[in-house]
Each structure stands twice: as structure tokens, then as C-alpha cells.
Enzyme design. Structure first.
Site, PDB file in Angstrom:
ATOM      1  N   LYS A   1      -3.794 -32.366 -45.313  1.00 47.93           N
ATOM      2  CA  LYS A   1      -4.007 -33.701 -46.002  1.00 47.93           C
ATOM      3  C   LYS A   1      -3.813 -34.696 -45.058  1.00 47.93           C
ATOM      4  O   LYS A   1      -2.643 -34.656 -44.384  1.00 47.93           O
ATOM      5  CB  LYS A   1      -3.417 -33.441 -47.439  1.00 47.93           C
ATOM      6  CG  LYS A   1      -3.437 -34.652 -48.256  1.00 47.93           C
ATOM      7  CD  LYS A   1      -2.730 -34.556 -49.480  1.00 47.93           C
ATOM      8  CE  LYS A   1      -2.757 -35.807 -50.546  1.00 47.93           C
ATOM      9  NZ  LYS A   1      -2.005 -35.814 -51.621  1.00 47.93           N
TER      10      LYS A   1
ATOM     11  N   SER B 148      -5.179 -36.058 -55.635  1.00 51.39           N
ATOM     12  CA  SER B 148      -5.227 -36.646 -54.559  1.00 51.39           C
ATOM     13  C   SER B 148      -5.293 -35.950 -53.301  1.00 51.39           C
ATOM     14  O   SER B 148      -5.590 -36.335 -52.202  1.00 51.39           O
ATOM     15  CB  SER B 148      -3.870 -37.602 -54.361  1.00 51.39           C
ATOM     16  OG  SER B 148      -2.711 -36.623 -54.050  1.00 51.39           O
TER      17      SER B 148
ATOM     18  N   SER C 110      -1.259 -32.838 -57.718  1.00 51.90           N
ATOM     19  CA  SER C 110      -2.222 -32.928 -56.716  1.00 51.90           C
ATOM     20  C   SER C 110      -2.438 -31.940 -55.756  1.00 51.90           C
ATOM     21  O   SER C 110      -3.077 -32.019 -54.371  1.00 51.90           O
ATOM     22  CB  SER C 110      -2.082 -34.317 -55.909  1.00 51.90           C
ATOM     23  OG  SER C 110      -2.499 -35.422 -56.821  1.00 51.90           O
TER      24      SER C 110
END
Length: 585
Positions: A108, A204, A226
Site C-alpha cells: 500500500k 482504504s 481497511s
């Protein structure tokens, strides 16, 4: 709409390099990376059938072919092939770093990498290279992993824009919207036709690229769900570990009181391998909390991959809220639709068939308390523009307080290279660059965070954290586990994510089926929405990852319900073929 040129041009350049690369011999069967597991990739390299360079090339080819449809990445590692060659040379010399040696994974884009930009999806951080790597990045690279890409995310982990102008999941100013491979179309509804996906991608973190075999697995971050939510939405296995089992150093924060990084993968085996590689052999001096849980010997979770792990396990089924609505202060909260309820009934039957002792119901005290002041599900987070100072009674300030405290401290750790030095400066930068698209959904969460006073509001944050712990731990997970002598509780979809995140306890989601994608208001007539992935979750107490992995693996192997997304199979071999129970040797 194509993804941002910075991604697409890099992908095209790397894919073009494939034409001159050495291919496997004509006699060798091609290795199909679609749905391939990490052990399968490793075995192919160990046997000489495959090199890491070839493995990376296959994944880059998939990115080049499908990225324009999905927008899964923020950036691609331009040196991935060279890194693969170096790891191939190490293998040839007899040095194999571990089970991830030569395996491409993604992070990420709020996790520091010094060889690929780390942007948080923010225009202010476009092209930014931090001065130090995240500890988990260093651990993965030491284990031999190749960071092939930075995966998409909701801008700075979805703590930029909340109500009344909520930023859609997996949107950021740099690359726009990520799309779910199980229905990669955009929402056609009026007032929602701004490019957002018709099928949610979850929280997210992005699981899009892992679901479509752009890389073997990815690392997400989770403050309130998330890792679990996008894993559920993309038919992945996701593990939110116990708070600080994995170091948070070098991860752009929302609040270090709840932030956690964890693996997202297509199988429990792959997720377990990733978790072991992310975890440090010793506590991280830059994250004092990392000494909380003891790592398994060799940081190896694979001994817990036991297909008979459900035999004799005590699993609780909390019905209130998760399955059936509960009345709290005159409000009806929770409950499941018919399709999800039918899937959960089937999943509970699997537990019983595999020898688990199912305690049903096993209610969580803070979920059945009729007093709103004592019910977990009415103790919300202050995360909307309407919950600024003076209007934030009855909700926890921890996220907005922690963002002010920890985001400013993170910016300070970047030194003079930081594009901005405080949250205030970031807000001002976004306002100055509004015309460039810096704040499509405004920045209400930044606004309510920036008004917090780290010293003056310390006592309020501590009080709210204490209530969090009471409702999620003492009267939550710990209470139900103790009362019924449970190994874990079992919850539908991503619904267990919130409780585990607030408690800072581990949670694992496993793919299981599909339910209708039927939002309110409905899609227009003629839009045939494809079904949404739906998983099941196991939650335990602090440091119980080994047991949860055992339970999740046994459930996965008894069901094998993951299905690759249609239209992205580009198979030269066995893509989509059913799998047998895996060997853990």
C-alpha cells in the site's frame, strides 16, 4: 478512463522490455501465474523450471494488459527485473533467503519504500521518496521479496474526506478510482457517476492487484477495517494482526493507537508466509510496542496450516448485530439480508462438519446492552465534518486526535525532504492546489483533526480510548471468549473488522461466496450488477494469530470457495482449476 500516465507509461516501458528477455525452453511447460500460490512459485524456481526474472516478467505482462481496466497501482518498480536477476544469482550461488525469495509483492502506498515513491495518493507527495524504509519493507526485502509495485489506496488511508462529502473507497488525487475486478464498471447512478466503482473495493487498502494476479500478495494497513474490508470485497484472505505484532515504523499514520499493517493474499498459506516475513525477529527499537507478541520459531506460521484445525475447536456465533438486528435505545441496528444469512448458515454447518464445537448463540455483552452508553455499536468514531470540536460528544475522538498527533510526528521524521511539515501545511497546500484536483471531496477529516490540541485534548483522548477498550475488549472479545471458553468468534463478511480494530486484536477473513450487489438507491434498470464477494471472519484475543491461522486454514481447505475474477484469467495452463487440499510440508 486510463490510470494516471505515470503508472501506465512505466508499465508499458517495462512490458516492452519483455520482448528481448530470455524465455523458458521450448520443452518447458509455461508457468501460469494466475491464482498461483507462493509455494507453487517457490517450487517452480527450486526445480529450475522458472526464474524470478521470468516470474516478474509474467506479472508485469498482466499489469500491462489489465491495469488500464482496474487502476490497481500507484507506481511500478522500474528496477524489478534487475532485482529479480540479482535474486536469481543468489539462488544459483546457494543463498536462498526464505520462502519469498524472488516473489513479487506490492505494498500500500502509505508504506515507505526508498526505491519507489511513497505518496499516500496525495498530489503534495507526488514522486516523493522518503529518507528511510519502513521496517516491514526492510523485513520483506531481507526475506527476498521483490516490491513490484505500490498498490492503490484511499488517499492517506481514508482520513482526508468524510461526511458530508465522503471520499469513495480507493480514490486518491494521484490516480483516481480503483475498480473491483469482480465487476470493473463505474457506478451509473445519478449523483454517483463521478467515476467511482459500481462494486465496492472495500476499505482504504487495495486488494485489486492481488485478486487479479498482478503480484503474489500485498500488504495493506488497517485502522478501522481497511485490511479486512478490501480483502472481503476482492475475495482474498486478509489478516489484521494484533496491534504492533508488525512494526508501524515507516507507515504514514492515521492513529498509532489503532494503525496496523497486515497481509492480503489469495490463500491462507500465502497470507501466513507474508505475515512471518513482515514480522521482525526482534522488537523494533523504532516501535516500542512490537515486543507485545512473541513470534513463532523462525517467524514461521506454516506449521499452523493444519487442515484438521477445526476438530474440537470451540467457535462462538454472536447473533446480535452480526446476524439479527438488536434494539438499542429505540434504534434497530444490524442484521443480515437473506442471501448473506443463508451463506452464514452454510458456513456454520461447515464448522460443525469439520468437528468444531459451535456455541450458538455466543453473544458479546457490549453488543446486547440496551443502554446506548454501554453498547459498542452506538459508540461511534468522530470522523465527519459535523463532528468538529463542540459537536463531538458521544463519539470517540481518537482517530482525529491521533491523526493530529501522529501525522505531524511522521512528517517530522521525514526531515527536510518532506513536501510539507505539518497537517496544517498539507491542508493549506491542498487549498492552494484545488484547481489541480488536490481535494475533489474536500478535506473534512483533516479539518477536524487539525483543530485538535495534542496537549489540551490528551485527557479526552485517553478517556475515549478507555471506553473503547471497555466495550471492545473487557465487555467485548475477551468477555465472550472467556464466558464460553472459545478459541474464536465467527462473523459474516467484513463486519467483524470494526470490533477487532477497536480492540486491537487479530482478525482473519476467508473467501466463501457471493451476495447480490443491490445498493440503495438502486442501479438504473438494465444495469446488471454482478454479485459481490462475501467472506467469513475469525476473531481471537491478543497474539492469537497462530490459532486463528489454523482455524482459517482448516475452513479454507474444507471449502475452497475463492474464484478468480472473470475476464482477467489470461491463462496458458490451469487458471481457475479447482484446488485440492494443500500440503504444508
Amino acid at each position: 478512463m486510463k490510470p494516471a500516465p505515470r503508472v501506465w507509461l512505466t508499465v508499458v516501458a517495462l512490458a516492452a522490455a519483455l520482448a528481448g528477455c530470455q524465455s523458458p525452453s521450448a520443452d518447458a511447460a509455461p508457468f501460469d501465474v494466475v491464482e498461483a500460490t507462493i509455494p507453487e512459485m517457490r517450487a517452480a524456481m527450486e526445480s529450475g523450471r522458472l526464474t524470478s526474472r521470468q516470474l516478474v516478467m509474467e506479472h508485469l505482462a498482466r499489469i500491462a494488459r489489465y491495469e488500464w481496466q482496474l487502476n490497481a497501482a500507484v507506481s511500478i518498480n522500474p528496477n524489478a527485473l534487475e532485482e529479480a536477476e540479482a535474486l536469481d544469482a543468489e539462488r544459483a550461488a546457494g543463498n536462498v533467503r526464505g520462502p519469498l525469495h524472488g516473489i513479487p509483492v506490492a505494498l500500500k502506498d502509505n508504506i515507505h519504500t526508498t526505491h519507489i515513491p511513497t505518496t499516500g495518493g496525495s498530489l503534495a507527495f507526488e514522486g516523493y521518496y522518503p529518507p528511510y524504509e519502513a521496517t516491514l519493507t526492510a523485513n520483506l526485502r531481507e526475506a527476498g521479496a521483490i516490491i513490484i509495485a505500490k498498490a492503490g489506496l484511499t488517499e492517506f488511508a481514508n482520513f482526508m474526506a468524510g461526511p458530508p462529502n465522503q471520499m469513495p473507497g480507493n480514490y486518491n488525487a494521484l490516480t483516481g478510482y480503483g475498480l473491483n475486478p469482480y465487476d470493473p464498471r463505474r457506478d451509473p447512478r445519478e449523483d454517483r457517476d463521478d467515476g467511482r466503482p459500481a462494486l465496492s473495493t472495500g476499505g482504504s487498502s487495495s486488494g485489486i492487484g492481488t485478486a487479479t494476479s498482478f503480484w503474489a500478495a500485498n500488504v495493506g494497513t488497517d485502522t478501522g477495517g481497511s485490511i479486512i474490508s478490501p480483502s472481503n470485497a476482492n475475495m482474498l484472505v486478509g489478516i489484521r494482526p494484533t496491534m504492533a505484532r508488525v512494526s508501524r515504523w515507516g507507515v504514514a499514520p492515521v492513529t498509532l493507537d489503532h494503525d496496523m499493517a497486515g497481509p492480503m493474499a489469495r490463500t491462507v498459506t500465502d497470507a501466513a508466509i507474508m505475515l512471518g516475513a513482515m514480522e521482525g525477529a526482534e522488537p523494533d527499537p523504532n516501535d516500542a510496542a512490537t515486543g507485545r507478541c512473541e513470534a513463532p520459531p523462525g517467524r514461521d506460521y506454516t506449521p499452523f496450516l493444519n487442515a484438521d484445525g477445526l476438530e474440537g475447536a470451540r467457535i462462538g456465533i454472536p447473533r446480535a448485530f452480526y446476524h439479527e438486528p438488536v434494539d438499542v435505545g429505540g434504534r434497530s441496528i444490524g442484521g443480515l439480508g437473506e442471501e448473506a444469512a443463508a451463506l452464514m448458515a452454510e458456513a456454520v454447518a461447515v464448522l460443525e462438519a469439520e468437528g468444531a464445537v459451535v456455541v450458538d448463540p455466543a453473544e458479546i455483552p457490549s453488543f446486547v446492552d440496551p443502554d446506548p452508553d454501554g453498547n459498542f455499536n452506538t459508540w461511534s468514531l468522530c470522523i465527519g465534518g459535523h463532528q468538529a470540536k463542540g459537536a463531538d460528544e458521544g463519539c470517540s475522538v481518537n482517530f482525529k486526535y491521533g491523526m493530529k498527533r501522529d501525522f505531524d510526528a511522521w512528517l517530522a521524521s521525514l526531515g527536510p525532504s518532506a513536501p510539507v511539515t505539518t497537517l496544517t501545511e498539507l491542508r493549506e497546500w491542498n487549498l492552494a492546489h484545488r484547481d489541480a484536483g488536490s481535494m475533489k471531496y474536500e478535506q473534512s477529516r483533516y479539518d477536524i483533526s487539525d483543530e485538535m490540541d495534542v496537549e489540551a485534548d490528551r485527557a479526552r483522548n485517553a478517556a475515549d480510548m478507555a471506553k473503547d477498550s471497555l466495550l471492545s475488549q473487557a465487555r467485548g472479545i475477551d468477555a465472550v471468549l472467556a464466558e464460553y471458553e472459545l478459541d474464536a468468534i465467527f462473523t459474516p463478511g467484513s463486519r467483524g473488522a470494526g470490533l477487532a480494530a477497536r480492540a486491537r486484536y487479530p482478525h482473519i477473513v476467508v473467501p466463501f461466496g457471493f451476495v447480490a450487489n443491490a445498493p440503495t438507491p438502486p442501479f438504473p434498470e438494465g444495469f446488471d450488477a454482478r454479485p459481490a464477494p462475501f467472506g467469513v471472519g475469525f476473531t481471537g484475543t491478543a497474539c492469537s494469530e497462530p490459532r486463528l491461522i489454523e482455524l482459517a486454514y482448516a475452513f479454507e481447505q474444507a471449502t475452497l470457495r475463492r474464484v478468480a475474477p472473470e475476464g482477467f484469467r489470461m491463462s496458458r495452463g490451469r487458471a481457475g482449476a479447482p484446488r485440492s487440499r494443500e500440503s504444508t510440508g
